[in-house]
Design an enzyme around this catalytic site. Structure first.
Site, PDB file in Angstrom:
ATOM      1  N   CYS A 143      10.276   1.219   2.417  1.00  0.00           N
ATOM      2  CA  CYS A 143      11.218   0.160   2.789  1.00  0.00           C
ATOM      3  C   CYS A 143      12.639   0.698   2.873  1.00  0.00           C
ATOM      4  CB  CYS A 143      11.118  -0.990   1.805  1.00  0.00           C
ATOM      5  SG  CYS A 143      11.108  -0.417   0.108  1.00  0.00           S
ATOM      6  N   GLU A 170      14.324  -5.787  -8.672  1.00  0.00           N
ATOM      7  CA  GLU A 170      13.454  -5.052  -9.571  1.00  0.00           C
ATOM      8  C   GLU A 170      14.347  -4.157 -10.414  1.00  0.00           C
ATOM      9  OE1 GLU A 170       9.463  -4.626  -6.828  1.00  0.00           O
ATOM     10  OE2 GLU A 170      11.020  -3.125  -6.588  1.00  0.00           O
ATOM     11  N   GLU A 217      11.589  -3.171  12.078  1.00  0.00           N
ATOM     12  CA  GLU A 217      10.980  -2.219  11.143  1.00  0.00           C
ATOM     13  C   GLU A 217       9.723  -1.612  11.769  1.00  0.00           C
ATOM     14  OE1 GLU A 217       9.345  -3.674   7.356  1.00  0.00           O
ATOM     15  OE2 GLU A 217      10.397  -2.011   6.391  1.00  0.00           O
ATOM     16  N   GLY A 258       5.922  -7.300   3.950  1.00  0.00           N
ATOM     17  CA  GLY A 258       6.717  -7.522   5.148  1.00  0.00           C
ATOM     18  C   GLY A 258       7.569  -8.787   5.020  1.00  0.00           C
ATOM     19  N   TRP A 288       0.794  -1.231   0.000  1.00  0.00           N
ATOM     20  CA  TRP A 288       0.000   0.000   0.000  1.00  0.00           C
ATOM     21  C   TRP A 288       0.819   1.270   0.000  1.00  0.00           C
ATOM     22  CZ3 TRP A 288       1.968   2.166   4.315  1.00  0.00           C
ATOM     23  CH2 TRP A 288       2.381   1.299   5.343  1.00  0.00           C
ATOM     24  N   ASN A 289       2.137   1.182   0.245  1.00  0.00           N
ATOM     25  CA  ASN A 289       2.875   2.436   0.458  1.00  0.00           C
ATOM     26  C   ASN A 289       3.158   3.201  -0.827  1.00  0.00           C
ATOM     27  OD1 ASN A 289       4.571   0.254  -0.068  1.00  0.00           O
ATOM     28  ND2 ASN A 289       6.264   1.075   1.120  1.00  0.00           N
ATOM     29  N   THR A 345       5.675 -12.116   5.699  1.00  0.00           N
ATOM     30  CA  THR A 345       4.840 -12.510   4.551  1.00  0.00           C
ATOM     31  C   THR A 345       5.739 -13.080   3.454  1.00  0.00           C
ATOM     32  OG1 THR A 345       3.398 -10.650   5.072  1.00  0.00           O
ATOM     33  CG2 THR A 345       3.083 -11.676   2.941  1.00  0.00           C
ATOM     34  N   GLU A 369      10.605  -8.159  -2.316  1.00  0.00           N
ATOM     35  CA  GLU A 369      11.192  -6.900  -1.840  1.00  0.00           C
ATOM     36  C   GLU A 369      10.548  -6.687  -0.486  1.00  0.00           C
ATOM     37  OE1 GLU A 369      11.204  -3.899  -0.769  1.00  0.00           O
ATOM     38  OE2 GLU A 369      11.754  -2.422  -2.287  1.00  0.00           O
ATOM     39  N   LYS A 410      -2.471  -8.981  -7.100  1.00  0.00           N
ATOM     40  CA  LYS A 410      -3.249  -8.903  -5.855  1.00  0.00           C
ATOM     41  C   LYS A 410      -2.720  -7.680  -5.131  1.00  0.00           C
ATOM     42  CE  LYS A 410      -3.789  -9.464  -1.930  1.00  0.00           C
ATOM     43  NZ  LYS A 410      -4.103  -8.301  -1.056  1.00  0.00           N
ATOM     44  N   PRO A 411      -3.392  -6.528  -5.347  1.00  0.00           N
ATOM     45  CA  PRO A 411      -2.907  -5.323  -4.675  1.00  0.00           C
ATOM     46  C   PRO A 411      -3.238  -5.374  -3.189  1.00  0.00           C
ATOM     47  CG  PRO A 411      -4.933  -4.847  -5.877  1.00  0.00           C
ATOM     48  CD  PRO A 411      -4.624  -6.297  -6.113  1.00  0.00           C
ATOM     49  N   LYS A 447      20.239  -9.986   2.698  1.00  0.00           N
ATOM     50  CA  LYS A 447      19.847 -10.483   4.030  1.00  0.00           C
ATOM     51  C   LYS A 447      18.323 -10.614   4.154  1.00  0.00           C
ATOM     52  CE  LYS A 447      22.372  -7.997   7.048  1.00  0.00           C
ATOM     53  NZ  LYS A 447      23.310  -6.988   7.589  1.00  0.00           N
TER      54      LYS A 447
HETATM   55  O1  TXE Z   1       2.188  -6.068   4.742  1.00  0.00           O
HETATM   56  P1  TXE Z   1       1.915  -7.511   4.166  1.00  0.00           P
HETATM   57  P2  TXE Z   1       1.227  -5.120   5.591  1.00  0.00           P
HETATM   58  C1  TXE Z   1       6.152  -4.119   6.075  1.00  0.00           C
HETATM   59  C2  TXE Z   1       6.038  -2.980   7.075  1.00  0.00           C
HETATM   60  C3  TXE Z   1       4.628  -3.060   7.544  1.00  0.00           C
HETATM   61  C4  TXE Z   1       4.419  -4.557   7.571  1.00  0.00           C
HETATM   62  C5  TXE Z   1       2.987  -4.992   7.493  1.00  0.00           C
HETATM   63  O2  TXE Z   1       6.894  -3.232   8.163  1.00  0.00           O
HETATM   64  O3  TXE Z   1       4.447  -2.504   8.820  1.00  0.00           O
HETATM   65  O4  TXE Z   1       5.131  -5.045   6.441  1.00  0.00           O
HETATM   66  O5  TXE Z   1       2.326  -4.341   6.405  1.00  0.00           O
HETATM   67  C6  TXE Z   1      -0.368  -9.618   0.839  1.00  0.00           C
HETATM   68  N1  TXE Z   1      -0.355 -14.741   1.126  1.00  0.00           N
HETATM   69  N2  TXE Z   1       5.950  -3.679   4.710  1.00  0.00           N
HETATM   70  O6  TXE Z   1       0.378  -5.871   6.555  1.00  0.00           O
HETATM   71  O7  TXE Z   1       0.888  -8.221   4.974  1.00  0.00           O
HETATM   72  C7  TXE Z   1      -1.138  -8.413   1.331  1.00  0.00           C
HETATM   73  O8  TXE Z   1      -2.532  -8.571   1.121  1.00  0.00           O
HETATM   74  C8  TXE Z   1      -0.302 -13.939   0.051  1.00  0.00           C
HETATM   75  C9  TXE Z   1       7.129  -3.362   3.955  1.00  0.00           C
HETATM   76  O9  TXE Z   1       0.522  -4.241   4.644  1.00  0.00           O
HETATM   77  O10 TXE Z   1       3.227  -8.154   3.948  1.00  0.00           O
HETATM   78  C10 TXE Z   1      -0.511  -7.315   0.497  1.00  0.00           C
HETATM   79  O11 TXE Z   1      -1.057  -7.320  -0.821  1.00  0.00           O
HETATM   80  N3  TXE Z   1      -0.314 -12.610   0.128  1.00  0.00           N
HETATM   81  C11 TXE Z   1       6.846  -3.220   2.510  1.00  0.00           C
HETATM   82  C12 TXE Z   1       0.966  -7.740   0.459  1.00  0.00           C
HETATM   83  O12 TXE Z   1       0.961  -9.136   0.730  1.00  0.00           O
HETATM   84  C13 TXE Z   1      -0.356 -12.043   1.342  1.00  0.00           C
HETATM   85  C14 TXE Z   1       5.565  -2.628   2.106  1.00  0.00           C
HETATM   86  C15 TXE Z   1       1.842  -7.040   1.512  1.00  0.00           C
HETATM   87  O13 TXE Z   1       1.209  -7.159   2.768  1.00  0.00           O
HETATM   88  C16 TXE Z   1      -0.394 -12.832   2.508  1.00  0.00           C
HETATM   89  C17 TXE Z   1       4.474  -3.043   2.955  1.00  0.00           C
HETATM   90  C18 TXE Z   1      -0.390 -14.249   2.358  1.00  0.00           C
HETATM   91  N4  TXE Z   1      -0.422 -15.071   3.400  1.00  0.00           N
HETATM   92  C19 TXE Z   1       4.699  -3.517   4.220  1.00  0.00           C
HETATM   93  N5  TXE Z   1      -0.429 -12.015   3.578  1.00  0.00           N
HETATM   94  C20 TXE Z   1       7.983  -2.741   1.644  1.00  0.00           C
HETATM   95  N6  TXE Z   1       8.958  -3.616   1.398  1.00  0.00           N
HETATM   96  O14 TXE Z   1       7.981  -1.620   1.153  1.00  0.00           O
HETATM   97  C21 TXE Z   1      -0.403 -10.746   3.114  1.00  0.00           C
HETATM   98  N7  TXE Z   1      -0.389 -10.767   1.750  1.00  0.00           N
END
Ligand code: TXE
Length: 509
Positions: free
Chosen positions: A294, A472, A395, A239, A161-162, A242, A260, A185-186, A465
């Site tokens: 990130c 990308e 984080e 994250g 979402w960021n 995930t 990423e 899947k956004p 790491k």
């Molecule tokens: O991320 P999620 P969230 C980090 C940041 C943040 C934390 C949680 O620390 O506080 O992650 O954010 C999909 N199977 N970043 O909850 O859950 C989800 O629907 C398949 C860093 O928003 O990781 C979304 O589309 N998909 C980061 C995507 O994964 C799944 C940017 C990211 O969500 C899933 C965002 C599953 N089991 C958060 N669970 C960066 N690198 O910039 C979730 N999703």
């Protein structure tokens, strides 16, 4: 939860966005929807379908049909469509900026600057598709060995979402250029611009089924997609936990995974940096996107001789930041994305205080009349932070930064490397020989010298790491969306008969 519907929607705003499957705008088969919230007001402004496994099946089936057409098109045909998409996206930029501001809460000046670059990804990867040259390998003897880069098939793009449009674009442009079809899947929190992008791509001439969007929760739609047997690669930004979970699924199926993931970037400021420049640099690295990137410079490592002066000036500039309505041109920092993110920030600020870090400024939710209802948090600085503290290691993903001191180059490198993450870092010094030496000693996928958070479609981007896997941007990313086939042609005139008793020395390897 019942949400108040937001007033004052723009004409281009849709209050019930559909998803996109096989070129058709569609609801979820279950009819279920999810509210999308404007983080600056706390009010719902639209709904999107809450897809589950049946919808994902339909999207993957549609993508397979799309791939059957797109995967066979020539690089020139694909590039022509991607270039047109770049132009159309450019033409609709104000609409995309408005939607992005509304769903992320990021200030309009930030989103305008960020989105202005997105068309470049489509034109860059169109050019890569047009100019990519296969290799001929030095096989030797009478054999000619050439490599072919083939698309993978249907790839799953799971996005956050960021930076909803930019991060999707970084994955989508190379995936399409290489001839793949995609199911996106956004993030459930910010799904609007990925859906809108479908209109641009269709108008550019992308065949139906090549770009599909399933909206829904990670645990349902995301899980159904990443577990789907029809998927040939998963590329996810999110994250670290995930990422680990989804990478394990890809590992079991032996399909490629790119992730990423989390970060905790260090900003290393040497003693020869001008104080004003150091404050400007650390302010930007810390608080752009309200720290929700990130590559946020979450760890400010400042040489002990200028530490106090930089901290004082950074604090002044932080206190002067205009935090408020993201639609206001003057706003410099918006809210955080959600109540969940707000709770995370509050939790870490409490942890920082408990750990003995010194709260220099911020450390509280902002909720005056102008900002009522929104998820605003004051830009926050902790000083006297030690590297073993949780606030220095984990984080937070919000407007909270930790300031630490170092005494020499060796300590700067050791501190910068003292986290589990390794996405990005920056090194600041007019002494380029020193800055280069330090940059090369840092275990991070991207290190900027005298800059922070810079990106280009040609510049490989990805973490070391716990920050992820794969890259990308650049040719390396394009190649990651292909599989390589080695064709070995025997050009010998002489027939080959391994078992013939002709007394000749033969080779078979
Ligand atoms: O991320 P999620 P969230 C980090 C940041 C943040 C934390 C949680 O620390 O506080 O992650 O954010 C999909 N199977 N970043 O909850 O859950 C989800 O629907 C398949 C860093 O928003 O990781 C979304 O589309 N998909 C980061 C995507 O994964 C799944 C940017 C990211 O969500 C899933 C965002 C599953 N089991 C958060 N669970 C960066 N690198 O910039 C979730 N999703």
């Amino acid at each position: 939860m019942t949400m108040k519907r937001e007033d004052g929607l723009m004409a281009s705003d849709n209050t019930d966005w559909p998803m996109l499957i096989g070129g058709r705008q569609t609801a979820a088969l279950s009819g279920k929807t999810i509210d999308v919230i404007n983080p600056a007001t706390g009010n719902a402004f639209c709904t999107v379908p809450a897809a589950d496994a049946d919808d994902v099946d339909a999207a993957v089936a549609a993508a397979q049909k799309g791939f059957a057409v797109w995967g066979k098109m020539s690089p020139l045909e694909r590039a022509t469509i991607l270039n047109k998409a770049a132009d159309l996206l450019q033409a609709r930029m104000p609409e995309f900026v408005a939607a992005e501001v509304r769903q992320t809460g990021r200030p309009v000046r930030e989103m305008r600057a960020q989105l202005a670059r997105t068309p470049e990804w489509y034109s860059y990867f169109a050019a890569v598709a047009r100019t990519y040259e296969s290799k001929v390998h030095p096989f030797g003897g009478a054999h000619i060995n050439y490599g072919r880069r083939l698309p993978l098939g249907v790839v799953a793009l799971v996005t956050p979402w960021n930076h909803p449009l930019l991060i999707l674009t970084k994955k989508l442009a190379p995936a399409l250029a290489a001839g793949n079809a995609v199911v996106v899947k956004p993030s459930e929190v910010a799904p609007v611009t990925p859906i809108m992008l479908g209109e641009v791509l269709a108008e550019a001439g992308l065949p139906d089924g090549v770009y599909n969007v399933v909206t829904g929760l990670g645990a349902t739609a995301g899980a159904a997609l990443t577990n789907h047997p029809g998927i040939a690669k998963i590329d996810l930004t999110g994250g670290t936990e995930t990422g680990r979970h989804v990478a394990a699924i890809a590992g079991k199926r032996l399909i490629p995974f790119a992730g990423e993931l989390g970060g905790k970037a260090s900003v290393v400021v040497f003693e020869d940096v001008d104080i004003e420049q150091a404050a400007a640099a650390t302010l930007f690295a810390s608080f752009v996107a309200a720290g929700q990137t990130c590559v946020q410079g979450a760890r400010l490592l400042v040489h002990e001789s200028i530490h106090d002066a930089v901290l004082a000036r950074l604090t002044e500039r932080t206190n002067a930041l205009r935090v408020g309505a993201p639609t206001d041109e003057a706003t410099q920092m918006g809210p955080v994305i959600s109540t969940q993110q707000l709770a995370t920030v509050e939790k870490y600020v409490a942890i920082g205080k408990d750990e003995g870090a010194r709260l220099v400024t911020g450390g509280e939710r902002l909720g005056d009349a102008e900002r009522e209802g929104g998820y605003f948090y004051a830009p926050t600085i902790f000083a006297d932070v030690t590297n073993d503290m949780r606030i220095a290691q984990e984080e937070i993903f919000g407007p909270v930064v930790c300031v630490m001191k170092f005494k020499d180059e060796a300590e700067a490198v050791s501190l910068a490397n003292g986290t589990a993450f390794g996405l990005a870092a920056s090194v600041w010094s007019p002494n380029i020989a020193k800055a280069k030496r330090v940059a090369e000693g840092i275990e991070a996928g991207i290190v900027w010298i005298n800059d922070h958070h810079r990106i280009d479609p040609s510049s490989p981007w990805g973490g070391f790491k716990d920050s992820g896997l794969g890259k990308e941007n650049g040719i390396v990313c394009y190649e990651g969306y292909t599989r390589m086939q080695s064709i070995v042609v025997n050009t010998a005139e002489e027939p080959f008969d391994w078992f013939a008793d002709d007394g000749k020395q033969k080779r078979y390897s």
